[in-house]
Design a protein around this motif. Sequence first.
Motif, PDB file in Angstrom:
ATOM      1  N   UNK A  13     -15.654  40.792  25.530  1.00 21.71           N
ATOM      2  CA  UNK A  13     -14.330  40.259  25.389  1.00 21.71           C
ATOM      3  C   UNK A  13     -14.153  38.960  25.671  1.00 21.71           C
ATOM      4  N   UNK A  14     -13.193  38.388  25.231  1.00 20.45           N
ATOM      5  CA  UNK A  14     -12.792  37.003  25.591  1.00 20.45           C
ATOM      6  C   UNK A  14     -11.491  36.742  24.978  1.00 20.45           C
ATOM      7  N   UNK A  15     -10.859  35.999  25.813  1.00 17.67           N
ATOM      8  CA  UNK A  15      -9.406  35.339  25.782  1.00 17.67           C
ATOM      9  C   UNK A  15      -9.138  34.082  26.307  1.00 17.67           C
ATOM     10  N   UNK A  16      -8.201  33.185  25.846  1.00 19.86           N
ATOM     11  CA  UNK A  16      -7.871  31.774  26.373  1.00 19.86           C
ATOM     12  C   UNK A  16      -6.834  32.088  27.314  1.00 19.86           C
ATOM     13  N   UNK A  17      -6.965  31.393  28.640  1.00 15.79           N
ATOM     14  CA  UNK A  17      -6.015  31.470  29.837  1.00 15.79           C
ATOM     15  C   UNK A  17      -5.816  29.909  30.216  1.00 15.79           C
ATOM     16  N   UNK A  18      -4.772  29.222  29.921  1.00 18.71           N
ATOM     17  CA  UNK A  18      -4.465  28.023  30.273  1.00 18.71           C
ATOM     18  C   UNK A  18      -5.638  27.270  29.307  1.00 18.71           C
TER      19      UNK A  18
ATOM     20  N   UNK B 143     -31.618  27.476  33.485  1.00 15.45           N
ATOM     21  CA  UNK B 143     -30.519  27.745  32.453  1.00 15.45           C
ATOM     22  C   UNK B 143     -29.357  27.063  32.714  1.00 15.45           C
ATOM     23  N   UNK B 144     -28.655  26.421  32.001  1.00 12.85           N
ATOM     24  CA  UNK B 144     -27.408  26.164  31.911  1.00 12.85           C
ATOM     25  C   UNK B 144     -26.372  27.299  31.560  1.00 12.85           C
ATOM     26  N   UNK B 145     -25.588  27.740  32.342  1.00 11.58           N
ATOM     27  CA  UNK B 145     -24.613  28.799  32.149  1.00 11.58           C
ATOM     28  C   UNK B 145     -23.828  28.806  30.987  1.00 11.58           C
ATOM     29  N   UNK B 146     -23.514  27.623  30.625  1.00 12.91           N
ATOM     30  CA  UNK B 146     -22.767  27.416  29.260  1.00 12.91           C
ATOM     31  C   UNK B 146     -22.770  25.996  28.835  1.00 12.91           C
ATOM     32  N   UNK B 147     -22.787  25.692  27.549  1.00 11.35           N
ATOM     33  CA  UNK B 147     -22.804  24.419  26.913  1.00 11.35           C
ATOM     34  C   UNK B 147     -21.665  24.199  25.964  1.00 11.35           C
ATOM     35  N   UNK B 148     -21.382  22.795  25.720  1.00  9.71           N
ATOM     36  CA  UNK B 148     -20.541  22.790  24.802  1.00  9.71           C
ATOM     37  C   UNK B 148     -20.994  22.048  23.351  1.00  9.71           C
ATOM     38  N   UNK B 149     -20.575  22.064  22.088  1.00 11.87           N
ATOM     39  CA  UNK B 149     -21.010  21.545  21.054  1.00 11.87           C
ATOM     40  C   UNK B 149     -19.988  21.531  19.843  1.00 11.87           C
ATOM     41  N   UNK B 150     -20.476  20.801  18.818  1.00 13.88           N
ATOM     42  CA  UNK B 150     -19.662  20.701  17.637  1.00 13.88           C
ATOM     43  C   UNK B 150     -20.630  20.927  16.628  1.00 13.88           C
ATOM     44  N   UNK B 151     -20.660  21.829  15.605  1.00 18.66           N
ATOM     45  CA  UNK B 151     -21.527  22.111  14.573  1.00 18.66           C
ATOM     46  C   UNK B 151     -20.616  22.305  13.170  1.00 18.66           C
ATOM     47  N   UNK B 152     -21.004  21.674  12.011  1.00 16.75           N
ATOM     48  CA  UNK B 152     -20.190  21.296  11.084  1.00 16.75           C
ATOM     49  C   UNK B 152     -18.824  21.116  11.175  1.00 16.75           C
ATOM     50  N   UNK B 153     -18.376  20.324  12.185  1.00 15.90           N
ATOM     51  CA  UNK B 153     -16.950  19.976  12.678  1.00 15.90           C
ATOM     52  C   UNK B 153     -16.092  21.023  13.326  1.00 15.90           C
ATOM     53  N   UNK B 154     -16.961  22.000  13.736  1.00 17.49           N
ATOM     54  CA  UNK B 154     -16.360  23.139  14.501  1.00 17.49           C
ATOM     55  C   UNK B 154     -16.814  23.138  15.976  1.00 17.49           C
ATOM     56  N   UNK B 155     -15.854  23.156  16.926  1.00 18.62           N
ATOM     57  CA  UNK B 155     -16.086  22.933  18.298  1.00 18.62           C
ATOM     58  C   UNK B 155     -16.874  24.332  18.637  1.00 18.62           C
ATOM     59  N   UNK B 156     -17.779  24.550  19.621  1.00 19.96           N
ATOM     60  CA  UNK B 156     -18.418  25.706  20.192  1.00 19.96           C
ATOM     61  C   UNK B 156     -18.694  25.962  21.479  1.00 19.96           C
ATOM     62  N   UNK B 157     -18.626  26.992  22.143  1.00 20.82           N
ATOM     63  CA  UNK B 157     -18.931  27.192  23.537  1.00 20.82           C
ATOM     64  C   UNK B 157     -20.032  27.965  23.428  1.00 20.82           C
TER      65      UNK B 157
ATOM     66  N   UNK C 190     -11.046  17.672  25.185  1.00 18.14           N
ATOM     67  CA  UNK C 190     -11.335  17.737  23.518  1.00 18.14           C
ATOM     68  C   UNK C 190     -11.288  19.139  23.011  1.00 18.14           C
ATOM     69  N   UNK C 191     -11.317  20.189  24.074  1.00 17.90           N
ATOM     70  CA  UNK C 191     -11.228  21.608  23.576  1.00 17.90           C
ATOM     71  C   UNK C 191     -10.056  22.540  24.301  1.00 17.90           C
ATOM     72  N   UNK C 192      -9.405  21.738  25.106  1.00 15.14           N
ATOM     73  CA  UNK C 192      -8.536  22.739  25.989  1.00 15.14           C
ATOM     74  C   UNK C 192      -7.368  23.086  24.949  1.00 15.14           C
ATOM     75  N   UNK C 193      -7.010  22.280  23.922  1.00 14.80           N
ATOM     76  CA  UNK C 193      -5.792  22.701  23.270  1.00 14.80           C
ATOM     77  C   UNK C 193      -6.356  23.661  22.121  1.00 14.80           C
TER      78      UNK C 193
END
Length: 396
Positions: A348-353, A321-335, A372-375
């Motif tokens: 809980x989650x938040x962005x840091x850098x 099992x991959x710990x996480x994956x990246x994708x794009x659904x209906x124009x929206x980026x997803x983790x 592509x998702x860092x910003x």
Amino acid sequence: MRILLFSGKGGVGKTSLAAATGVKLAQLNYRTLVMSIDPAHSLADSFDMGADLFHIPTSDPLPINDHLSIFELNIQKEVKRHWQEISAYVTSVLRTTGISGVEAEELAILPGMEELSAMMYINQYRREERYDVVVLDAAPTAESMRFISMPTTLDWYMKHIFPFQRNVLKAVRPIANRVAPFELPSDSYFVNIRDLFEKLEGVDDILEDPRVTSVRLVTNPEKMVLRETQRAFVYFSLHGLTVDAVVVNRILPAEVMDSWFNEWHQSQGEILREIEEYFAPVPVKRVPLFAHEVLGRQRLEDLARVLYPDGEDPAAVTRTEKPYTFGKQDGVYEVRIHLPFASKGEVGLFKKGDELVVEIGTFRRHIGLPRSMAGLSPSRAKLESQVLTVEMKEAQ
């Protein structure tokens, strides 16, 4: 067939670890090949073999014993074997610009030829069932990323560009060759490309199958090296490969008590804690700095005992099992993050850098984001079937 890909920043010791893994696998009676796809080969050196003994005029692996062989891919030989038409055409074009013959031949070795040649061998050995395990000593991180992205890139080219390009050139070649400063590629050039693609067919599937291919990231307990390892982890995940271990190499042993090393002990301790936190739940292996250079069969066996203690099997499939994956659904980026045993109230989650930080009770996981998702920033999250899906959007 199992494929174990060792990757990391140049100089972290991945060649020694790949070689030691090969030695251990051979001891367990696996038919094993250790293959170097790093242009700056050092695999033969790790076995302390003389250059004259190893660099023989053949494209076949060199047997070390009944169960172990090693192979340093020689791009000059591969060009003659697989890329003759392509290389000859590029060389002829370069010569029209005034570049000398030898220099033109060197420049005709295009980026990606070594990676694609390695993949052709992997596919060949898989079809022949020649080896049980192939251990890849990969080039430094940037080249490794190119290696794993090549099948997707070539597949897109063959489906969308190749037929159009070949048909157009076939129609205009007789006229264009009369007025162009150099001849357009002949149809044999395109036949060469098609033949290469056929030899690579299916290799992307085996690279993305965690029951076949596992990535082992090698790092040192240093901040600059760790940052590159984190980026590599992100991009291997982005391309669908599974990292099943992180190996921290050359850790200063605790018995080194001289005060001169106090700051080294402190900084390495901090980095090791950061590594454990960042890569969880991927296991982290720790390998100490040896008192001597690891060269030759005996010292590789010593390293293997540290790397795989208590009879551990390097070929065992430990993560699917991959710990996480990246994708794009209906124009929206997803983790999408696999979170077994988590409940909605705990997350809980938040962005840091350029990282997404996920908290589950007292546990925290840092997830590096691709460029592509860092910003972007997390806007919404949902937890279903032990998978947390986080939507990433532009900050308002």
